[in-house]
Every structure is written in C-alpha cells, then in structure tokens.
Design a protein around this motif. Structure first.
Motif, PDB file in Angstrom:
ATOM      1  N   ALA A  42       0.961  -1.261  -0.090  1.00  0.00           N
ATOM      2  CA  ALA A  42       0.007  -0.011   0.076  1.00  0.00           C
ATOM      3  C   ALA A  42       0.980   1.239   0.051  1.00  0.00           C
ATOM      4  N   LEU A  43       1.864   1.030   0.853  1.00  0.00           N
ATOM      5  CA  LEU A  43       2.693   2.526   0.792  1.00  0.00           C
ATOM      6  C   LEU A  43       3.414   2.668  -0.414  1.00  0.00           C
ATOM      7  N   LEU A  44       3.960   1.574  -0.955  1.00  0.00           N
ATOM      8  CA  LEU A  44       4.560   1.791  -2.565  1.00  0.00           C
ATOM      9  C   LEU A  44       3.772   2.207  -3.413  1.00  0.00           C
ATOM     10  N   SER A  45       2.526   1.764  -3.388  1.00  0.00           N
ATOM     11  CA  SER A  45       1.132   2.141  -4.209  1.00  0.00           C
ATOM     12  C   SER A  45       1.057   3.976  -4.000  1.00  0.00           C
ATOM     13  N   VAL A  46       1.137   4.286  -2.863  1.00  0.00           N
ATOM     14  CA  VAL A  46       0.983   5.664  -2.515  1.00  0.00           C
ATOM     15  C   VAL A  46       2.237   6.588  -3.169  1.00  0.00           C
ATOM     16  N   LEU A  47       3.418   5.939  -2.949  1.00  0.00           N
ATOM     17  CA  LEU A  47       4.742   6.539  -3.430  1.00  0.00           C
ATOM     18  C   LEU A  47       4.753   6.606  -4.921  1.00  0.00           C
ATOM     19  N   ALA A  49       2.051   6.600  -6.924  1.00  0.00           N
ATOM     20  CA  ALA A  49       1.185   7.597  -7.405  1.00  0.00           C
ATOM     21  C   ALA A  49       1.468   8.884  -7.167  1.00  0.00           C
ATOM     22  N   ILE A  50       2.273   9.355  -6.231  1.00  0.00           N
ATOM     23  CA  ILE A  50       2.873  10.874  -5.822  1.00  0.00           C
ATOM     24  C   ILE A  50       3.904  11.126  -6.976  1.00  0.00           C
ATOM     25  N   ALA A  51       4.836  10.012  -7.295  1.00  0.00           N
ATOM     26  CA  ALA A  51       5.723  10.176  -8.282  1.00  0.00           C
ATOM     27  C   ALA A  51       5.163  10.312  -9.546  1.00  0.00           C
ATOM     28  N   ASP A  52       4.063   9.772  -9.962  1.00  0.00           N
ATOM     29  CA  ASP A  52       3.387   9.877 -11.064  1.00  0.00           C
ATOM     30  C   ASP A  52       2.797  11.431 -11.233  1.00  0.00           C
ATOM     31  N   ARG A  58      11.783   8.768 -13.037  1.00  0.00           N
ATOM     32  CA  ARG A  58      12.700   7.683 -12.669  1.00  0.00           C
ATOM     33  C   ARG A  58      12.361   7.183 -11.523  1.00  0.00           C
ATOM     34  N   GLN A  59      11.765   7.996 -10.332  1.00  0.00           N
ATOM     35  CA  GLN A  59      11.089   7.589  -9.160  1.00  0.00           C
ATOM     36  C   GLN A  59       9.945   6.682  -9.067  1.00  0.00           C
ATOM     37  N   GLU A  60       8.958   7.131 -10.485  1.00  0.00           N
ATOM     38  CA  GLU A  60       7.645   6.495 -10.391  1.00  0.00           C
ATOM     39  C   GLU A  60       8.152   4.903 -10.817  1.00  0.00           C
ATOM     40  N   LEU A  61       9.185   4.959 -11.835  1.00  0.00           N
ATOM     41  CA  LEU A  61       9.669   3.667 -12.546  1.00  0.00           C
ATOM     42  C   LEU A  61      10.096   2.715 -11.327  1.00  0.00           C
ATOM     43  N   LEU A  62      10.969   3.329 -10.274  1.00  0.00           N
ATOM     44  CA  LEU A  62      11.454   2.555  -9.273  1.00  0.00           C
ATOM     45  C   LEU A  62      10.455   2.151  -8.517  1.00  0.00           C
ATOM     46  N   PHE A  63       9.453   2.804  -7.933  1.00  0.00           N
ATOM     47  CA  PHE A  63       8.568   2.500  -6.993  1.00  0.00           C
ATOM     48  C   PHE A  63       7.434   1.434  -7.625  1.00  0.00           C
ATOM     49  N   LEU A  64       7.192   1.539  -9.153  1.00  0.00           N
ATOM     50  CA  LEU A  64       6.494   0.680  -9.950  1.00  0.00           C
ATOM     51  C   LEU A  64       7.163  -0.680  -9.745  1.00  0.00           C
ATOM     52  N   MET A  65       8.505  -0.686 -10.007  1.00  0.00           N
ATOM     53  CA  MET A  65       9.173  -1.908 -10.028  1.00  0.00           C
ATOM     54  C   MET A  65       9.029  -2.666  -8.652  1.00  0.00           C
ATOM     55  N   LEU A  66       9.411  -1.974  -7.627  1.00  0.00           N
ATOM     56  CA  LEU A  66       9.239  -2.206  -6.236  1.00  0.00           C
ATOM     57  C   LEU A  66       7.950  -2.721  -5.962  1.00  0.00           C
ATOM     58  N   ALA A 158      -6.024   1.695 -17.040  1.00  0.00           N
ATOM     59  CA  ALA A 158      -4.653   1.984 -17.155  1.00  0.00           C
ATOM     60  C   ALA A 158      -4.052   3.141 -18.297  1.00  0.00           C
ATOM     61  N   ASN A 159      -4.980   3.175 -19.286  1.00  0.00           N
ATOM     62  CA  ASN A 159      -4.629   4.055 -20.299  1.00  0.00           C
ATOM     63  C   ASN A 159      -5.091   5.528 -20.142  1.00  0.00           C
ATOM     64  N   ASP A 160      -5.476   5.727 -18.967  1.00  0.00           N
ATOM     65  CA  ASP A 160      -5.918   7.042 -18.699  1.00  0.00           C
ATOM     66  C   ASP A 160      -4.741   8.231 -18.786  1.00  0.00           C
ATOM     67  N   PRO A 161      -4.875   9.059 -19.686  1.00  0.00           N
ATOM     68  CA  PRO A 161      -3.898  10.244 -19.677  1.00  0.00           C
ATOM     69  C   PRO A 161      -3.607  10.914 -18.331  1.00  0.00           C
ATOM     70  N   GLY A 162      -4.527  11.268 -17.745  1.00  0.00           N
ATOM     71  CA  GLY A 162      -4.435  11.932 -16.423  1.00  0.00           C
ATOM     72  C   GLY A 162      -4.023  11.056 -15.397  1.00  0.00           C
ATOM     73  N   HIS A 163      -4.121  11.621 -14.066  1.00  0.00           N
ATOM     74  CA  HIS A 163      -3.710  10.985 -12.896  1.00  0.00           C
ATOM     75  C   HIS A 163      -4.900  10.510 -12.009  1.00  0.00           C
ATOM     76  N   THR A 164      -5.762  10.537 -12.715  1.00  0.00           N
ATOM     77  CA  THR A 164      -7.192  10.452 -11.754  1.00  0.00           C
ATOM     78  C   THR A 164      -7.229   8.759 -11.399  1.00  0.00           C
ATOM     79  N   VAL A 165      -7.151   7.964 -12.347  1.00  0.00           N
ATOM     80  CA  VAL A 165      -7.089   6.435 -11.964  1.00  0.00           C
ATOM     81  C   VAL A 165      -5.899   6.091 -11.113  1.00  0.00           C
ATOM     82  N   THR A 166      -4.805   6.759 -11.322  1.00  0.00           N
ATOM     83  CA  THR A 166      -3.633   6.224 -10.493  1.00  0.00           C
ATOM     84  C   THR A 166      -4.017   6.607  -8.997  1.00  0.00           C
ATOM     85  N   ILE A 167      -4.504   7.987  -8.923  1.00  0.00           N
ATOM     86  CA  ILE A 167      -4.546   8.501  -7.244  1.00  0.00           C
ATOM     87  C   ILE A 167      -6.003   7.607  -6.717  1.00  0.00           C
TER      88      ILE A 167
END
Length: 196
Positions: A42-47, A49-52, A58-66, A158-167
């Motif tokens: 859950a924490l990694l999901s939040v991190l 999303a914040i990076a996104d 780069r941070q988003e990719l790192l947190f996504l892999m983790l 997943a293909n949403d260009p905005g950040h709404t889905v991520t959040i």
C-alpha cells in the motif's frame, strides 16, 4: 450450529482430535509477515502515485518495480497464511463449514470470472469458522469490495492520460490494506485462542 464432532462452532477441538485428524498450523509468524507485506505494498502504491502526479519519472519507475515485486511477495505470503488458517478452521468447525476446498486458496485468485467472488467466499468462511461468536462479516466485505474496485479501476483505467485513475487506484489500495491487516490479525488471534 455444531461441527461434525458435537462441539459448538468456534469452540476449541480436543487436542487428541487435532492430533489424530490433522496437525494444527501455527499462523502468528505468517500473520505478521502478511500484514507487513500488505502495508508495504500500500505504501509503495502511494509513493508510485505521488511520483506519477509530480512528474518524477525515474522515481515512478523505481516505485512501480518495487510495487510489482512487493505485491507478488505479499500474494505468496498471504496465500500461505490463508492456506494455514483454512486448515485450522476445518479443525475447529469441521469440513462442512468451508464451502470451497483448500486448493481454492490458490485457484480462487487465478480462475477467470470466479476470481470476482471466490476469494471473498474463501476468506469469509475462514472468518466465520474462526470467530468465537456469531457476528457481522462487514470487515471482510469492506476489504473485498475495496480491493476488487482498486484492481478493476487500475486494470481498466490503465490508459487514462490523466492522474485520476492512479490516485483513485492507490487510494483504494490503501483502503483495502487496512481491513486486510485487521482480518489477518483477528483470524490469527482467534485461532491462537482456539489452539490453547
């Protein structure tokens, strides 16, 4: 409601019955590991999303892999915990208290279509067999609906260009993690009391 051995549902079975039928499975260590892993995911999901949202690629990719690695590890630990508490629930309340066989601890997550409700059914049966008294299953339902909604939104948006889905997906992941940890704790505590 009574188990097939005459003991009330939720009452501890005699030690000689547990030894003769199946061995009682300790779950406390796995419960701690599963709770930590669920919280970490859950924490990694939040991190992530914040990076996104802030454009830190780069941070988003790192947190996504983790997140992906953490989610796989959390799934394995949770399924092993679920397998064990299911075996214990059968010792306490009898096989008839569980609508699905033990193999569904794994299969219910991967079989298309039935994975929309079988995991809930599997967990709620263990919950009902383990709890000391009759009560509401609202916590299990809250976990399942938020977890399912988060996964469906994350997958189909997943293909949403905005950040709404991520959040929204991240918020639902956190909202599902809280009841998941509570479920893990409660079932493990109840089964520790039953084992005594």
């Amino acid at each position: 409601m009574e188990s097939n051995h005459g003991a009330p549902l939720g009452a501890p079975m005699p030690a000689d019955y547990r030894r003769g039928y199946r061995q009682w499975q300790p779950v406390n260590g796995l419960a701690v590991a599963a709770s930590v892993m669920v919280g970490l995911v859950a924490l990694l999901s939040v991190l992530e999303a914040i990076a996104d949202v802030t454009g830190q690629d780069r941070q988003e990719l790192l947190f996504l892999m983790l997140y992906v690695v953490g989610r796989l590890a959390a799934a394995v630990v949770f399924i092993v915990w679920l397998w064990r508490v299911r075996a214990n629930a059968e010792l306490v309340a009898g096989a008839q208290s569980q609508r699905l066989g033990r193999g569904w601890a794994i299969g219910c997550w991967f079989c298309p279509v039935v994975n929309l409700w079988f995991p809930y059914r599997y967990v709620v049966d263990v919950w009902r067999a383990s709890r000391p008294a009759r009560g509401a299953d609202g916590l299990v339902l809250a976990w399942w609906l938020t977890w399912l909604a988060g996964n469906l939104i994350g997958t189909f948006g997943a293909n949403d260009p905005g950040h709404t889905v991520t959040i929204v997906s991240s918020a639902l992941e956190v909202a599902a993690a809280v009841p998941a940890v509570l479920i893990i704790r409660k079932i493990s505590e109840w089964q520790s009391v039953l084992r005594a």
